[in-house]
Design an enzyme around this catalytic site. Structure first.
Site, short mmCIF file in Angstrom:
data_model
loop_
_atom_site.label_atom_id
_atom_site.label_comp_id
_atom_site.label_asym_id
_atom_site.label_seq_id
_atom_site.Cartn_x
_atom_site.Cartn_y
_atom_site.Cartn_z
N ASP A 30 0.54 -1.29 -0.06
CA ASP A 30 0.10 0.16 -0.04
C ASP A 30 0.77 1.23 -0.14
OD1 ASP A 30 -3.34 0.45 0.88
OD2 ASP A 30 -1.84 2.22 1.08
N ILE A 31 0.36 2.25 -0.81
CA ILE A 31 1.18 3.61 -0.69
C ILE A 31 1.25 4.30 0.33
CG2 ILE A 31 -0.46 4.99 -1.97
CD1 ILE A 31 1.54 5.72 -3.99
N GLY A 94 -16.18 2.31 3.49
CA GLY A 94 -15.00 3.21 3.33
C GLY A 94 -14.09 2.67 1.98
N SER A 96 -12.32 3.30 -1.18
CA SER A 96 -12.12 4.46 -2.18
C SER A 96 -11.44 4.05 -3.46
CB SER A 96 -10.78 5.19 -1.46
OG SER A 96 -9.85 4.35 -1.24
N HIS A 101 -10.15 -5.46 -3.25
CA HIS A 101 -8.73 -5.65 -2.48
C HIS A 101 -8.87 -5.92 -1.05
CE1 HIS A 101 -10.11 -1.28 -2.52
NE2 HIS A 101 -9.27 -1.18 -1.30
N HIS A 103 -6.90 -5.77 2.22
CA HIS A 103 -5.77 -5.14 3.01
C HIS A 103 -5.12 -6.10 3.72
CE1 HIS A 103 -6.78 -0.79 2.23
NE2 HIS A 103 -7.97 -1.26 2.05
P1 AMP Z 1 -9.89 1.38 0.30
O1 AMP Z 1 -9.81 2.72 1.09
O2 AMP Z 1 -10.16 0.24 1.06
O3 AMP Z 1 -10.44 1.25 -1.17
O4 AMP Z 1 -8.11 1.12 -0.05
C1 AMP Z 1 -7.47 1.55 -1.09
C2 AMP Z 1 -5.99 1.57 -0.97
O5 AMP Z 1 -5.43 1.66 -2.11
C3 AMP Z 1 -5.58 2.64 0.10
O6 AMP Z 1 -5.08 2.24 1.45
C4 AMP Z 1 -4.67 3.61 -0.53
O7 AMP Z 1 -3.42 3.96 0.16
C5 AMP Z 1 -4.00 2.54 -1.55
N1 AMP Z 1 -3.57 3.08 -2.79
C6 AMP Z 1 -4.27 3.93 -3.51
N2 AMP Z 1 -3.29 4.33 -4.63
C7 AMP Z 1 -2.45 3.35 -4.48
C8 AMP Z 1 -1.25 2.96 -5.24
N3 AMP Z 1 -0.87 3.53 -6.45
N4 AMP Z 1 -0.44 2.18 -5.14
C9 AMP Z 1 -0.41 1.51 -3.97
N5 AMP Z 1 -1.67 1.62 -3.04
C10 AMP Z 1 -2.45 2.56 -3.43
#
Ligand code: AMP
Ligand code: ZN
Length: 115
Positions: A30-31, A94, A96, A101, A103
């Site tokens: 995760d970024i 939540g 986004s 995916h 976590h």
């Molecule tokens: P969610 O809020 O559950 O949809 O999680 C989306 C996740 O994607 C968040 O934890 C972000 O930090 C992660 N994320 C967004 N863009 C990227 C990226 N380019 N590379 C890796 N993780 C990302």
């Protein structure tokens, strides 16, 4: 899907730190990590969220996701201490990024309940 961030990561069009991949799933860091270990495990197939999983997806993709998580926990050494698997689904969940995916968080004692 052409305009999906995680499809682009899965296709190598957007860089990510890949931790594991096979023909069905890909795992990357995760970024914006929320724990010392914070991985995202996604299917290569574009599925918007957990509520969109078809019965076939549940049979074909979910086992691969959980196999990848177990393998990562062994290879990266966090199996014994434990970890948390989180799926945010939809607005109230939540979510986004609208590509399914999971976590995987570990490397510290995590709190409960979430906000
Ligand atoms: P969610 O809020 O559950 O949809 O999680 C989306 C996740 O994607 C968040 O934890 C972000 O930090 C992660 N994320 C967004 N863009 C990227 C990226 N380019 N590379 C890796 N993780 C990302
Ligand atoms: Zn996608």
């Amino acid at each position: 899907m052409s305009d999906c961030l995680f499809c682009k990561i899965a296709e190598g069009q957007i860089p990510a730190k890949i931790a594991y991949e096979n023909d069905k799933v890909i795992a990357f860091y995760d970024i914006t990590p929320q724990a010392p270990i914070h991985l995202l495990v996604i299917p290569r197939k574009h599925i918007p969220s957990a509520r969109d999983l078809s019965p076939e997806d549940m049979q074909e993709i979910l086992p691969s996701i959980f196999e990848a998580i177990q393998r990562l926990s062994e290879d990266l050494g966090f199996k014994e201490k434990g970890y948390r698997i989180v799926n945010n689904c939809g607005v109230d969940g939540g979510q986004s990024v609208d590509h399914l995916h999971f976590h995987v968080l570990g490397g510290r004692q995590l709190q409960w309940p979430p906000g």
